[in-house]
Design an enzyme around this catalytic site. Structure first.
Site, PDB file in Angstrom:
ATOM      1  N   SER A   7       0.831  -1.207   0.000  1.00 13.25           N
ATOM      2  CA  SER A   7       0.000   0.000   0.000  1.00 13.25           C
ATOM      3  C   SER A   7       0.864   1.255   0.000  1.00 13.25           C
ATOM      4  O   SER A   7       1.702   1.450   0.885  1.00 13.25           O
ATOM      5  CB  SER A   7      -0.924   0.025   1.215  1.00 13.25           C
ATOM      6  OG  SER A   7      -1.547   1.287   1.274  1.00 13.25           O
ATOM      7  N   HIS A  32      -1.084  -0.952  -4.335  1.00 10.13           N
ATOM      8  CA  HIS A  32      -2.406  -0.668  -3.765  1.00 10.13           C
ATOM      9  C   HIS A  32      -2.482   0.817  -3.419  1.00 10.13           C
ATOM     10  O   HIS A  32      -1.612   1.342  -2.717  1.00 10.13           O
ATOM     11  CB  HIS A  32      -2.575  -1.547  -2.514  1.00 10.13           C
ATOM     12  CG  HIS A  32      -3.923  -1.492  -1.894  1.00 10.13           C
ATOM     13  ND1 HIS A  32      -5.009  -2.191  -2.384  1.00 10.13           N
ATOM     14  CD2 HIS A  32      -4.376  -0.831  -0.798  1.00 10.13           C
ATOM     15  CE1 HIS A  32      -6.066  -1.973  -1.612  1.00 10.13           C
ATOM     16  NE2 HIS A  32      -5.707  -1.144  -0.645  1.00 10.13           N
ATOM     17  N   ASP A  34      -4.664   3.649  -1.689  1.00  7.24           N
ATOM     18  CA  ASP A  34      -5.757   3.900  -0.746  1.00  7.24           C
ATOM     19  C   ASP A  34      -6.211   5.352  -0.826  1.00  7.24           C
ATOM     20  O   ASP A  34      -5.535   6.252  -0.329  1.00  7.24           O
ATOM     21  CB  ASP A  34      -5.271   3.604   0.678  1.00  7.24           C
ATOM     22  CG  ASP A  34      -5.188   2.115   0.948  1.00  7.24           C
ATOM     23  OD1 ASP A  34      -6.199   1.415   0.743  1.00  7.24           O
ATOM     24  OD2 ASP A  34      -4.107   1.650   1.363  1.00  7.24           O
ATOM     25  N   MET A  36      -8.805   8.160   0.304  1.00  8.25           N
ATOM     26  CA  MET A  36      -9.703   8.433   1.440  1.00  8.25           C
ATOM     27  C   MET A  36     -10.253   9.847   1.351  1.00  8.25           C
ATOM     28  O   MET A  36      -9.493  10.794   1.095  1.00  8.25           O
ATOM     29  CB  MET A  36      -8.932   8.291   2.745  1.00  8.25           C
ATOM     30  CG  MET A  36      -8.281   6.935   2.905  1.00  8.25           C
ATOM     31  SD  MET A  36      -7.443   6.828   4.476  1.00  8.25           S
ATOM     32  CE  MET A  36      -6.782   5.171   4.370  1.00  8.25           C
ATOM     33  N   HIS A  65      -8.155   1.552  -4.248  1.00  6.80           N
ATOM     34  CA  HIS A  65      -9.150   1.206  -3.226  1.00  6.80           C
ATOM     35  C   HIS A  65      -9.788   2.518  -2.783  1.00  6.80           C
ATOM     36  O   HIS A  65      -9.186   3.282  -2.034  1.00  6.80           O
ATOM     37  CB  HIS A  65      -8.430   0.485  -2.071  1.00  6.80           C
ATOM     38  CG  HIS A  65      -9.304   0.199  -0.893  1.00  6.80           C
ATOM     39  ND1 HIS A  65      -8.785  -0.095   0.356  1.00  6.80           N
ATOM     40  CD2 HIS A  65     -10.661   0.161  -0.754  1.00  6.80           C
ATOM     41  CE1 HIS A  65      -9.773  -0.309   1.198  1.00  6.80           C
ATOM     42  NE2 HIS A  65     -10.921  -0.149   0.558  1.00  6.80           N
ATOM     43  N   MET A  67     -12.016   4.633  -0.716  1.00 12.43           N
ATOM     44  CA  MET A  67     -12.794   4.765   0.520  1.00 12.43           C
ATOM     45  C   MET A  67     -13.454   6.130   0.446  1.00 12.43           C
ATOM     46  O   MET A  67     -13.077   7.090   1.119  1.00 12.43           O
ATOM     47  CB  MET A  67     -11.856   4.614   1.729  1.00 12.43           C
ATOM     48  CG  MET A  67     -11.401   3.162   1.904  1.00 12.43           C
ATOM     49  SD  MET A  67      -9.892   2.987   2.860  1.00 12.43           S
ATOM     50  CE  MET A  67      -8.674   3.232   1.586  1.00 12.43           C
ATOM     51  N   MET A 136     -12.147  -6.346   4.036  1.00 11.15           N
ATOM     52  CA  MET A 136     -11.417  -5.493   4.982  1.00 11.15           C
ATOM     53  C   MET A 136     -11.213  -6.266   6.280  1.00 11.15           C
ATOM     54  O   MET A 136     -12.169  -6.786   6.862  1.00 11.15           O
ATOM     55  CB  MET A 136     -12.203  -4.216   5.294  1.00 11.15           C
ATOM     56  CG  MET A 136     -12.237  -3.154   4.219  1.00 11.15           C
ATOM     57  SD  MET A 136     -10.639  -2.559   3.607  1.00 11.15           S
ATOM     58  CE  MET A 136      -9.767  -2.069   5.084  1.00 11.15           C
ATOM     59  N   GLY A 141      -9.378   3.342   7.039  1.00 10.07           N
ATOM     60  CA  GLY A 141      -9.054   4.730   7.395  1.00 10.07           C
ATOM     61  C   GLY A 141      -7.591   4.939   7.738  1.00 10.07           C
ATOM     62  O   GLY A 141      -7.063   6.022   7.534  1.00 10.07           O
ATOM     63  N   PHE A 142      -6.944   3.892   8.233  1.00  9.57           N
ATOM     64  CA  PHE A 142      -5.565   4.059   8.694  1.00  9.57           C
ATOM     65  C   PHE A 142      -4.752   2.796   8.441  1.00  9.57           C
ATOM     66  O   PHE A 142      -5.297   1.690   8.531  1.00  9.57           O
ATOM     67  CB  PHE A 142      -5.539   4.364  10.205  1.00  9.57           C
ATOM     68  CG  PHE A 142      -6.359   5.574  10.563  1.00  9.57           C
ATOM     69  CD1 PHE A 142      -5.832   6.859  10.465  1.00  9.57           C
ATOM     70  CD2 PHE A 142      -7.682   5.429  10.952  1.00  9.57           C
ATOM     71  CE1 PHE A 142      -6.601   7.979  10.750  1.00  9.57           C
ATOM     72  CE2 PHE A 142      -8.470   6.543  11.240  1.00  9.57           C
ATOM     73  CZ  PHE A 142      -7.929   7.820  11.143  1.00  9.57           C
ATOM     74  N   GLY A 143      -3.479   2.996   8.189  1.00  9.41           N
ATOM     75  CA  GLY A 143      -2.564   1.870   8.139  1.00  9.41           C
ATOM     76  C   GLY A 143      -2.142   1.515   9.558  1.00  9.41           C
ATOM     77  O   GLY A 143      -2.431   2.248  10.510  1.00  9.41           O
ATOM     78  N   GLY A 144      -1.497   0.371   9.691  1.00  5.64           N
ATOM     79  CA  GLY A 144      -0.894   0.003  10.971  1.00  5.64           C
ATOM     80  C   GLY A 144      -1.859  -0.468  12.043  1.00  5.64           C
ATOM     81  O   GLY A 144      -1.502  -0.509  13.221  1.00  5.64           O
ATOM     82  N   ASP A 174      -7.298  -6.927   3.169  1.00  2.00           N
ATOM     83  CA  ASP A 174      -6.656  -5.624   3.385  1.00  2.00           C
ATOM     84  C   ASP A 174      -6.767  -5.199   4.845  1.00  2.00           C
ATOM     85  O   ASP A 174      -7.870  -5.005   5.354  1.00  2.00           O
ATOM     86  CB  ASP A 174      -7.347  -4.593   2.476  1.00  2.00           C
ATOM     87  CG  ASP A 174      -6.702  -3.225   2.517  1.00  2.00           C
ATOM     88  OD1 ASP A 174      -5.663  -3.065   3.181  1.00  2.00           O
ATOM     89  OD2 ASP A 174      -7.253  -2.311   1.871  1.00  2.00           O
ATOM     90  N   GLY A 175      -5.610  -5.064   5.481  1.00  2.00           N
ATOM     91  CA  GLY A 175      -5.559  -4.534   6.844  1.00  2.00           C
ATOM     92  C   GLY A 175      -4.907  -5.491   7.818  1.00  2.00           C
ATOM     93  O   GLY A 175      -5.366  -6.624   7.998  1.00  2.00           O
ATOM     94  N   SER A 197       2.040  -1.311   6.349  1.00  2.00           N
ATOM     95  CA  SER A 197       3.171  -1.164   7.267  1.00  2.00           C
ATOM     96  C   SER A 197       4.134  -2.354   7.214  1.00  2.00           C
ATOM     97  O   SER A 197       5.320  -2.184   7.489  1.00  2.00           O
ATOM     98  CB  SER A 197       2.676  -0.911   8.691  1.00  2.00           C
ATOM     99  OG  SER A 197       1.525  -1.649   8.945  1.00  2.00           O
TER     100      SER A 197
END
Ligand code: DX5
Ligand code: ZN
Length: 218
Positions: A7, A32, A34, A36, A65, A67, A136, A141-144, A174-175, A197
Site C-alpha cells: 500500500s 495498492h 488507498d 480516502m 481502493h 474509501m 477489509m 481509514g488508517f494503516g498500521g 486488506d488490513g 506497514s
C-alpha cells in the site's frame, strides 16, 4: 501464486521513487492505492491527480481502493489517471450495481470492498459484475491497525461462495497483514494480500516484501 499489493499509504513521500523501483526489482506486480475522502473514513489521503503523476514512472498494476462516499463522481478521473483495478465500498454506494457497471464501462476492472461488519450477502446480486472482492480486515481509514480475526472466517466463506457461484474474481484481504499471518490468510482463500506497514513501512523494503511474499506462498 498469491500476490502482495504493497500500500502506497505507507510509502515515504520523500523516497517514493526509490521505494517503488525497489518493489519492481523484487518482482512486485501490484501497487495498492488507498484513496480516502474524510467522509466515508475519518482520514484524507490522496486523489486521482497523485495517481496520474505516478503512472508514467512504473509498470505496476494500479489497484485503487476508493474509501469514498458515492464514488461515481470521481470514477472517470481514476480511469484517466491509469488505474487498472478500481474497488469501491458496498457501504458507500447507493446504487452499487450502477457504480460497478460504470467502472467496467470506463475500462477498469471493478472490485467491491466490504467493511468488517458488512456481511457477504451484500455481494449476492453483484458478484457477476466484479473482478475482485476485497475483504477489509481492519476498519478502513488508517494503516498500521491490528488484524480483526473474524476476517479469516469471512475469507473462507467467500472462497466457498466463489466455488458455488462458479466465478473467478480475485479475493483480496486488506488490513493488518504481516509475514506472521500471510500464510494462514492465503490458505483461507486470499489471492491478493495488501501489505502497508509490513512492507513500505519497513526500513528494508526488499527484505520485507520477500518475507511477506514467501509467507503468502508457503
Ligand atoms: C486501510 C487501508 C489499507 C492500509 C493497510 O484503510 O485500506 O490498505 O493501508 O495498512 P496495513 O497493512 O498497515 O494495515
Ligand atoms: Zn486499502
Amino acid at each position: 501464486m498469491n500476490y502482495i499489493a504493497p500500500s502506497f499509504l505507507s510509502a515515504d513521500i520523500w523516497q517514493v521513487a526509490q521505494q517503488i523501483s525497489t518493489l519492481e526489482q523484487e518482482g512486485c506486480r501490484y501497487l495498492h492505492l488507498d484513496v480516502m475522502d474524510g467522509t466515508f473514513v475519518p482520514n484524507i489521503s490522496f486523489g486521482p491527480g497523485w495517481i496520474k503523476g505516478l503512472r508514467p514512472h512504473t509498470e505496476m498494476i494500479f489497484d485503487a481502493h476508493l474509501m469514498v462516499e458515492e464514488p461515481d463522481r470521481f470514477l472517470p478521473a481514476f480511469a484517466e489517471a491509469g488505474c487498472q483495478i478500481c474497488t469501491i465500498h458496498a457501504e458507500a454506494c447507493r446504487h452499487l450495481d450502477r457504480s460497478l457497471r460504470l467502472i467496467r464501462e470506463l475500462g477498469m476492472q471493478p472490485g467491491v470492498a466490504l467493511n468488517p461488519a458488512t456481511p457477504l450477502s451484500a455481494i449476492e446480486y453483484v458478484h457477476d459484475l466484479v473482478d475482485l472482492v476485497l475483504i477489509m480486515s481492519v476498519n478502513p481509514g488508517f494503516g498500521g491497525q491490528k488484524f480483526i480475526p473474524q476476517a479469516q472466517q469471512k475469507l473462507k466463506q467467500l472462497w466457498d461462495l466463489r466455488e458455488m457461484w462458479g466465478k473467478d474474481f480475485l479475493i483480496e484481504v486488506d488490513g493488518g497483514v504481516t509475514a506472521g499471518n500471510a500464510t494462514e490468510l492465503a490458505h483461507a482463500g486470499a489471492d491478493l494480500l495488501v501489505a502497508g506497514s509490513a512492507v513500505l513501512g519497513k526500513a528494508d523494503i526488499a527484505a520485507a516484501y520477500r518475507e511477506v511474499h514467501a509467507a503468502a506462498n508457503a
